[in-house]
Every structure is written in C-alpha cells, then in structure tokens.
Design a protein around this motif. Sequence first.
Motif, PDB file in Angstrom:
ATOM      1  N   ARG A 160     -54.496  -2.458  -1.472  1.00  0.00           N
ATOM      2  CA  ARG A 160     -55.430  -2.569  -1.272  1.00  0.00           C
ATOM      3  C   ARG A 160     -56.831  -0.862  -1.736  1.00  0.00           C
ATOM      4  O   ARG A 160     -55.345  -0.198  -1.760  1.00  0.00           O
ATOM      5  CB  ARG A 160     -55.890  -2.626   0.480  1.00  0.00           C
ATOM      6  CG  ARG A 160     -54.713  -3.920   0.767  1.00  0.00           C
ATOM      7  CD  ARG A 160     -56.096  -4.862   0.180  1.00  0.00           C
ATOM      8  NE  ARG A 160     -55.744  -6.163   1.092  1.00  0.00           N
ATOM      9  CZ  ARG A 160     -54.191  -7.068   0.066  1.00  0.00           C
ATOM     10  NH1 ARG A 160     -54.316  -6.637  -0.464  1.00  0.00           N
ATOM     11  NH2 ARG A 160     -53.817  -7.975   0.596  1.00  0.00           N
ATOM     12  N   LEU A 161     -57.784  -0.606  -2.337  1.00  0.00           N
ATOM     13  CA  LEU A 161     -58.695   0.329  -2.402  1.00  0.00           C
ATOM     14  C   LEU A 161     -59.392  -0.042  -1.484  1.00  0.00           C
ATOM     15  O   LEU A 161     -60.446  -0.644  -1.952  1.00  0.00           O
ATOM     16  CB  LEU A 161     -58.585  -0.133  -3.468  1.00  0.00           C
ATOM     17  CG  LEU A 161     -60.037   0.510  -4.792  1.00  0.00           C
ATOM     18  CD1 LEU A 161     -59.250   2.278  -4.058  1.00  0.00           C
ATOM     19  CD2 LEU A 161     -60.034   0.648  -6.093  1.00  0.00           C
ATOM     20  N   HIS A 162     -60.494   1.499  -0.514  1.00  0.00           N
ATOM     21  CA  HIS A 162     -60.854   1.158  -0.431  1.00  0.00           C
ATOM     22  C   HIS A 162     -61.629   2.659   0.130  1.00  0.00           C
ATOM     23  O   HIS A 162     -61.799   3.180  -0.720  1.00  0.00           O
ATOM     24  CB  HIS A 162     -60.909   1.706   1.632  1.00  0.00           C
ATOM     25  CG  HIS A 162     -59.290   0.251   1.363  1.00  0.00           C
ATOM     26  ND1 HIS A 162     -60.110  -1.169   2.761  1.00  0.00           N
ATOM     27  CD2 HIS A 162     -58.512  -0.024   2.090  1.00  0.00           C
ATOM     28  CE1 HIS A 162     -59.075  -1.552   2.573  1.00  0.00           C
ATOM     29  NE2 HIS A 162     -58.049  -0.782   2.443  1.00  0.00           N
ATOM     30  N   GLU A 183     -52.674   5.362 -13.599  1.00  0.00           N
ATOM     31  CA  GLU A 183     -52.925   6.004 -14.432  1.00  0.00           C
ATOM     32  C   GLU A 183     -54.030   5.788 -14.976  1.00  0.00           C
ATOM     33  O   GLU A 183     -55.574   6.714 -13.939  1.00  0.00           O
ATOM     34  CB  GLU A 183     -52.157   7.145 -15.518  1.00  0.00           C
ATOM     35  CG  GLU A 183     -50.659   7.263 -15.088  1.00  0.00           C
ATOM     36  CD  GLU A 183     -50.646   7.658 -16.489  1.00  0.00           C
ATOM     37  OE1 GLU A 183     -50.509   7.390 -17.695  1.00  0.00           O
ATOM     38  OE2 GLU A 183     -48.399   7.704 -16.304  1.00  0.00           O
ATOM     39  N   GLN A 184     -54.951   4.792 -15.183  1.00  0.00           N
ATOM     40  CA  GLN A 184     -56.504   4.663 -15.816  1.00  0.00           C
ATOM     41  C   GLN A 184     -57.336   4.255 -13.774  1.00  0.00           C
ATOM     42  O   GLN A 184     -58.344   5.095 -14.038  1.00  0.00           O
ATOM     43  CB  GLN A 184     -56.290   2.887 -16.287  1.00  0.00           C
ATOM     44  CG  GLN A 184     -57.916   2.801 -16.248  1.00  0.00           C
ATOM     45  CD  GLN A 184     -57.550   1.169 -16.703  1.00  0.00           C
ATOM     46  OE1 GLN A 184     -56.722   0.863 -17.400  1.00  0.00           O
ATOM     47  NE2 GLN A 184     -59.477   0.661 -17.337  1.00  0.00           N
ATOM     48  N   VAL A 185     -56.395   4.066 -13.211  1.00  0.00           N
ATOM     49  CA  VAL A 185     -56.961   3.721 -12.550  1.00  0.00           C
ATOM     50  C   VAL A 185     -56.952   4.990 -11.372  1.00  0.00           C
ATOM     51  O   VAL A 185     -58.596   5.581 -10.521  1.00  0.00           O
ATOM     52  CB  VAL A 185     -56.196   3.109 -10.615  1.00  0.00           C
ATOM     53  CG1 VAL A 185     -56.765   3.877  -9.985  1.00  0.00           C
ATOM     54  CG2 VAL A 185     -56.368   1.863 -11.403  1.00  0.00           C
ATOM     55  N   LEU A 186     -56.058   6.458 -11.206  1.00  0.00           N
ATOM     56  CA  LEU A 186     -56.252   7.550 -10.907  1.00  0.00           C
ATOM     57  C   LEU A 186     -57.343   8.653 -12.124  1.00  0.00           C
ATOM     58  O   LEU A 186     -57.929   9.557 -11.453  1.00  0.00           O
ATOM     59  CB  LEU A 186     -55.451   8.186 -11.215  1.00  0.00           C
ATOM     60  CG  LEU A 186     -54.052   8.285 -10.279  1.00  0.00           C
ATOM     61  CD1 LEU A 186     -53.044   8.750 -10.237  1.00  0.00           C
ATOM     62  CD2 LEU A 186     -54.606   8.113  -8.725  1.00  0.00           C
ATOM     63  N   ILE A 187     -57.899   7.960 -12.993  1.00  0.00           N
ATOM     64  CA  ILE A 187     -58.379   8.837 -13.742  1.00  0.00           C
ATOM     65  C   ILE A 187     -59.783   8.277 -13.848  1.00  0.00           C
ATOM     66  O   ILE A 187     -60.873   9.559 -14.146  1.00  0.00           O
ATOM     67  CB  ILE A 187     -57.933   8.528 -15.621  1.00  0.00           C
ATOM     68  CG1 ILE A 187     -56.600   9.289 -15.692  1.00  0.00           C
ATOM     69  CG2 ILE A 187     -58.596   8.556 -16.394  1.00  0.00           C
ATOM     70  CD1 ILE A 187     -56.719   8.888 -17.426  1.00  0.00           C
ATOM     71  N   LEU A 242     -62.854  -3.175 -11.644  1.00  0.00           N
ATOM     72  CA  LEU A 242     -61.022  -3.192 -12.662  1.00  0.00           C
ATOM     73  C   LEU A 242     -60.124  -2.589 -11.922  1.00  0.00           C
ATOM     74  O   LEU A 242     -59.000  -2.088 -12.053  1.00  0.00           O
ATOM     75  CB  LEU A 242     -61.288  -1.896 -14.302  1.00  0.00           C
ATOM     76  CG  LEU A 242     -61.468  -3.355 -14.879  1.00  0.00           C
ATOM     77  CD1 LEU A 242     -62.177  -2.892 -17.119  1.00  0.00           C
ATOM     78  CD2 LEU A 242     -60.896  -4.838 -15.814  1.00  0.00           C
ATOM     79  N   CYS A 243     -60.567  -0.945 -11.171  1.00  0.00           N
ATOM     80  CA  CYS A 243     -59.670  -0.326 -10.472  1.00  0.00           C
ATOM     81  C   CYS A 243     -58.827  -0.960  -9.372  1.00  0.00           C
ATOM     82  O   CYS A 243     -57.894  -1.132  -8.788  1.00  0.00           O
ATOM     83  CB  CYS A 243     -60.145   0.785 -10.074  1.00  0.00           C
ATOM     84  SG  CYS A 243     -60.733   2.360 -11.397  1.00  0.00           S
ATOM     85  N   ARG A 244     -59.795  -1.780  -8.345  1.00  0.00           N
ATOM     86  CA  ARG A 244     -59.765  -2.979  -7.680  1.00  0.00           C
ATOM     87  C   ARG A 244     -58.727  -3.908  -7.983  1.00  0.00           C
ATOM     88  O   ARG A 244     -58.090  -4.174  -7.236  1.00  0.00           O
ATOM     89  CB  ARG A 244     -61.176  -3.083  -7.037  1.00  0.00           C
ATOM     90  CG  ARG A 244     -60.630  -4.062  -5.755  1.00  0.00           C
ATOM     91  CD  ARG A 244     -61.772  -5.234  -4.590  1.00  0.00           C
ATOM     92  NE  ARG A 244     -61.765  -3.770  -3.363  1.00  0.00           N
ATOM     93  CZ  ARG A 244     -62.974  -4.237  -3.066  1.00  0.00           C
ATOM     94  NH1 ARG A 244     -63.447  -5.071  -2.640  1.00  0.00           N
ATOM     95  NH2 ARG A 244     -62.771  -3.301  -1.707  1.00  0.00           N
ATOM     96  N   GLU A 297     -54.456  -4.671  -6.160  1.00  0.00           N
ATOM     97  CA  GLU A 297     -54.683  -5.740  -5.833  1.00  0.00           C
ATOM     98  C   GLU A 297     -53.379  -6.608  -6.444  1.00  0.00           C
ATOM     99  O   GLU A 297     -52.440  -7.339  -6.003  1.00  0.00           O
ATOM    100  CB  GLU A 297     -55.787  -6.707  -5.627  1.00  0.00           C
ATOM    101  CG  GLU A 297     -57.241  -6.327  -4.538  1.00  0.00           C
ATOM    102  CD  GLU A 297     -57.911  -7.302  -4.855  1.00  0.00           C
ATOM    103  OE1 GLU A 297     -57.956  -7.990  -4.806  1.00  0.00           O
ATOM    104  OE2 GLU A 297     -58.880  -6.498  -3.507  1.00  0.00           O
ATOM    105  N   SER A 298     -53.290  -6.290  -7.872  1.00  0.00           N
ATOM    106  CA  SER A 298     -52.444  -6.815  -8.430  1.00  0.00           C
ATOM    107  C   SER A 298     -51.230  -6.116  -8.689  1.00  0.00           C
ATOM    108  O   SER A 298     -50.101  -6.920  -8.216  1.00  0.00           O
ATOM    109  CB  SER A 298     -52.852  -7.019 -10.293  1.00  0.00           C
ATOM    110  OG  SER A 298     -52.232  -5.640 -10.683  1.00  0.00           O
TER     111      SER A 298
END
Length: 857
Positions: free
Chosen positions: A809-811, A720-724, A798-800, A804-805
């Motif tokens: 993968r984030l692009h 949720e933190q990544v999406l926000i 932090l999002c990446r 990855e944890s």
Amino acid sequence: MASPTSDTHAPRGPRWWAAPRRWWRQWWDRLPPSRQDRLAVLGPLLSVLLFLTAIFSAVAYFTHQEANREQEAVMRDTEYAQQRLRLRLLERQEQLMRLARDIANRSVEETEFVFQAEAVVMQNPELLSVHWIGPFREVVTGYASPSAPAHAQRRAGDLLPPNSTDGAFELARDLHQPIYSRPLRWPDSGSTIVLLVPFEDQRRFGGAVLAEYSVEGLLRYGVPAEVLARYAVTFVGEDGTLHAGTPLKPITTPLSRLPWAARAQRHELPISPIGNSLLVRAEGLRADRDAGSEAFFWIVGAMSVATIWMLLGNMRHTRRRLQAQRALVAETNFRRAMENSMLTGMRALDMEGRITYVNRAFCNMTGWSEAELIGTTAPFPYWPEAEHDTLMARLQDEIAGRNAPGGFEVPVKRKNGSIFYARMYVSPLVDAQGRQTGWMTSMTDITEPKRIREELTASYDRFATVLDSLDEAISVAPLHSNELLFANHIYQRWFGQGAAGHERMLELCASVPVLPPQDHTDHVDSLVGLPADALVEAIAEHTQILVPELGKWLEVRTRYLTWVDGRLVQMLIASDITARRHAEEQAALQAERAEAASRLITMGEMASSVAHELNQPLTAISNYASGMISRLQKGQMGPEDLLGALEKTVRQAQRAGNIIQRIRAFVKKSEPNPTLSDVAQMVANATELADIELRRHMVRLNIYVAARLPRLMVDPILIEQVLINLLKNAGESIQHAQRPPGQRHVELQVVPRTVEGRDVVEFTVRDSGSGIPQDRLDRIFEAFYSTKAEGMGIGLKLCRSIIESHHGRLHARNLYNGSEVAGCEFTFWIPVSPQDAAEPRVHPSSVNEAQTPEGQR
C-alpha cells in the motif's frame, strides 16, 4: 353307522378317479362298523391336533415377532435419544468454542466472561459450571450453578486438582481441540463429565474453557421425554458402571420361563462426541399376559374336544353344504371386492360391449345411477359428444383385447355436463370355470394430477427457457458420478450432451488454486466439521481456468445443492471471460510500457544533472592524464608517482562507469521479474541515481536503513523506480517552496513494521517542501492528474500500481508545524513472505549521510 358309500347322490368324479374310488368303496364296505367309526374319528382328531399345534406355533411365532419388533423399537428410540444428546452436546460445545475464540481474540474480559458463562449455565440446566482455565491449570474466573456441588465451585487463582479432568486438560493442550473427559464419580454429586475447549494466545496455548456436565442432568434434559416414558434409560460406562438412571429389576417369576412371558429388551450406544466412555442404555419390558389370555388356550382345547364330537355327527351332513358355501363365499368375495374398491370406479362389460356392472364409486364419478348405466351400449351416457368416434375406436380395441398395459387416458362427462379426465385399466373378466365372460375396467380421476403435471411442465419449460437464454454454461451432476442431471443450451453447445465437460472443468479447477475471498488469510477449510447438509449454505467458490479444447478462458463457480431426490449434487456455472482476460493482458502490457516510459521521462528530466555528474570524473581523468604527460616529458615523475596517478585515474573511470551502468539498468525495458532482493542494495541503487538530481537542487539526503531486514520477493528495478520518483518529487517540492539551505533536506527511512497482522518492510520519504494542497491530496494518485504545471500525471499513479502489484500500500500525508505545512511524507510498505522472513539480511544499524550541494563541498 351308515357307510359313506351309501350316499347315492355324491357327485361323480373324473374318469381317472373311477377305479381308485371303486376300490376305496369296496375296502370301506368290508370294514366292520366299529372300525369305520374309529377311522371316521381319526381324521377329525388329527385335524384338531394339527389345529392345536398350529395355534401354539402361531402364538410362539407371533410372540417372537413381537419381541423382535420391540427390540427394533428399543434400538430406534435409543438411536433417537443418542442423536438428541449428540445435537445438544454439539450445541453447547459450539457456544463454548465461540466463547474460547472471544477470549483468544481478547474481545472478552473476565467480567464479561462471567456474564456469558452465567447465561450459558442458566440456559442449560445440565451444566454445573463454566470456568476460564489458564495455561498452567489455574482458574482465571468462571461461574458455577447455585445448585452445583462443592467440587464444582472453583475460585479464581485455584489450581485444578490432577484428578478433576482425568487427563483431558493435557490432551486438549496437546491436540488443540475440544476434549471430553471420562465420567468422574464424586461422593457429593454422582458422576460428571468435563469438556475442555482450548484456545491460543499468539500461537501458543493460552488456556481452555472448562464446562462441567452433570451426567444425571444430561439424562434428564438431553433424553426426549417420550423415550424416558417408554423405557428405563440409564447412562453406563464402558465397563458397565452405572452413572445415571435406574435400571430395571429382572423378572424371576415361574411364568417368566414360558414362551410368551415378558422379556426385557435392551440396547445401548456410545454418546457422541463423548465417546465409548459413556453409553446410553434403554430397557423395555413386555407386559405379562393376563389370566384371560391364559384361559384362551384352555378354551381352545375344550372347543377342540367338542369339535371332535361335533365332526362325528356333522361330517356327512356338511359335505354338500361346504361345497355350496365355497361357491357362495367366492361369489360374495367377488361382489364385496367390487363394492369395496374405495375411490376407484369399477365397470364390467360383457363380450358384446354391454355394461353389466358398475360400483358406487363409478356412479359417484359420473353422476349417473346404476339403473341408468347397466344394460346400456355404446355410445355410453358419460361419453362427451365430441369424443364419440375416438372413444368408440377405443372401445373396439378394448373388446378385441388390444389394451395398453399402462392404461389409457379418456375424457368423461358427468351428468351435469362437466368434463373430467380419467385413466382406465382394462383386464379380462374370468368366471369360476376359467371362461372369459367380459372385461373389467377400473377408472381413476386424474384431473388434479393432470393439472399439476401440466403446471409442472410449464414451470419447467419457463425454467429451462431462462437458463438456456443465459450466457453462462450451467451443469449439475452428483458427486463421484458420471451422470449429468441438468445442462443448459450453452453447456451443450460447448461440451455436448454428456458429463465429460463437467468432469473436465472439475479436473482443470483441481489443478488451479481456488480464489480466496478478499482479505482472507485463514487457510483452514471453511467446511471442516460441518454436517453434509450445511454444504448447501457454504459460499460459492470461483476459479479461472483455460479450456484448451474451446480456446476460452472460463470463470467457474461451484456450489453444492440438495437435488430433488435428496442427493447432494454439485452445480458448475462457467462464464466466458476470454475478452476480459485479453483486456487485462493488454492493460498489463500498457502498464509495463508506461513504467518503461516513466523511467525514460525520469532520466530525461535528470539528464543535465547526470551530465554534470559524469563531467566530474571525466574532467579528473583528463587532468590526471595531462599532468602525467607533462611530468613525463620533463622527466619529473617516477614509477611510484605514475602508479598513484594511474590508480586515481582508474577510480574516476570506474565511478563514471558505475553511473552509466546504473542508468542503463534503470531505463532498460524488461518484464517484471520478482526475485528475493536485498532491501539495502535496492536503496543504495536508487539513492545513487536520485542523489544526482537532489544535489542539483542543493538538497541534502539523509538515509536510515534498519539492521537485519528480511529479503523481499519483488522486482528490484520497479521498487527502485518508485524510490527514485518519490525522492525526485521531494527535491522538486523543496525547490518549489524556496526553502533556505538549512531546511533543504529529504529523509529516507526503511524499517520493519507489523501492519494488519502481517510483517512488512516500510519505506518512508519525508521532505521539507510546501506539501500538497488539502483539496488535491485525495486525487494525486489518479491517472493524468498532477499538481505540477509541467507534470504528466502518471508518476504517482504508476508508483501506486507497482506497490499494489507487490501486495503493498502507498499513502501520502502532509507534515505540520503547528498550523503551517512543514513538508510531505510518502509511505509505502511491502509484505514479507514466510520464506523471506526466515533469512534476514544483516546491515549496519543506520546510515546517515549528509550530502551537501556541489557548491558547498
């Protein structure tokens, strides 16, 4: 005939023999001459008979021994031929397995398969054909040798006859492993064997690669030529059926019944990996004895008869000569043994230490002649001057009988002055009467072995010094043994001298899964099917373990080696990674703190929007309460109107409470807690908070969540933190681009995908902002780098790290409308574990929400 007792010169025997000898003479003298002659002949006759018996027994014995040796030779050569056949079959099987893997991986098409099959058939004359067989026994394509019989010429589209593989196709399909058929007999080409190598197509049986071997070709090209030259080699079935080769015809002559007649030696073994259905049989035939060999026994018989007559005349005259001959033979054998000592020097000393004998090898070693050495006393000419005292003491010990059983090492000076080292062995010299007459010394030149030993010692010292200077603990031990073959200084300091530390590390490694190579998804043991000697070429495995006795974290690498004595051993290399583990734990702790700080920063930036969002339900509650009080005071509100107003007030209070609960759950600091989480619920929680900030920027949020998404093993708060963060950045990008109201929108799409052969759930956030400058696109995920003037540069980093944890993968990429940047797209995916995919969640097929800014509601 004279009596034997008339010989007055016979040696007198011992005293205890005097009485029996006197009695014997008296008895012999009383016998008549004829009886004496008969008794004199009886002894040699018995000797000759015993001699003949011994000869025939020896012939029979050596014939039997020769037959046993020939049988052992047949067995040994048969095993050698079997091994050569096995290696040849396994090489062909490996080629076909690679071809099958290429078909399964779709890297080989039908035309390329034909070329490769032709190359395999041309290189291996025992192969008749290689075909690609489909899952329903249809022939896809293939190649057959020009000399192959008619049944091996299979065309594309044909179906394999049921009797062409003898059930091997069904076994290969069911067992998923290479299968050899039983030998198949054909009227036009003898016997053949079919090898089927199956392959899979998308985890299903996709067919097989069929190779047909000629059994006669296997015999001709698989059996070594030296074995074919010595034996009659045939291939037979388990029931004795002949499949290839020509067997020997049995010998039926009358001489074959004799003990020394020829006997056919035979041995057979199953051919691996075909199995017991095909055996290799080797037969050898001993050559018959020629006429000369047969005449040998008649000559021996005739000579025995003549010997009887000769013994009668020479018995009395040869007695003394035999005694002298025995003494001469003993002396001659002694001298001959001394002379024929080859490269070992021999020296004899008398009891006073004088040299009485040297052989030729001793003279060649020292350079001194026999005349120069015999009769000399210490100090001897071959003693170095500097070693006179030491060698004199050694000589005294030698004469006194104080000799080491293992010999001793001394320097020796040659006549030219050069020095070499020799090892001497001393033993007493005893004459025929059992008296010691001196000392016999043997001398061996050990200069070269001594030099090699010193070089090996120096090499080992250098090797041990290098290994002892390493910071890793190294130990070598045989498999399933308590013996420790080698341990360096660090190992001994940590675990002591024994093999307990080696076993302890293996025990801890067995309880921890071995770290696989990067991007390795095949869980099949890479060493299955390899011979033992291929283990030494395997990739070293490494494991991180905690040794409580030492209080250290060790990274243990294990490797198989072939030791100097040929044994297979295991080497362990343990490195101390305690400091690195502590650093990793500190880094993980700092990352958790950074994630919590990022959530607090995000909520701080959204404070005004959240306050405005909370103000609406609170204002509505105040208005409802004031209205109810006013109407109650005027008596204008009945129970039904009061109940409706109270329900509206409760809904507004629940709305404010949900907002506060979402904020508290988002900013609450907690350890990562992966659980099976619902994707739609995570999206709903994130968009509920992010939508507050988007409405403040007058941005519309469109959401699409696919149906039947599997649950993910993740920490929902982190996702949720990544999406926000991504949605908030999208809103700020649109605000910075000053887009008109019709173009101020953000899209969130969640769909299942297949990436790199794995099932994943993909999250995509698209905005209509100004995008990211192309020269900064590669750096946006770096720490403390931001494209915003007021940014801290830790959000996307932090999002990446979070994605990855979770093994995702984030692009990021820009969206274009022609040559103009029309927005930006952030995409990340998270893999689905097998247990997650087994329980999909059912959600509405899509949720498309068009949320307008507050001023346009």
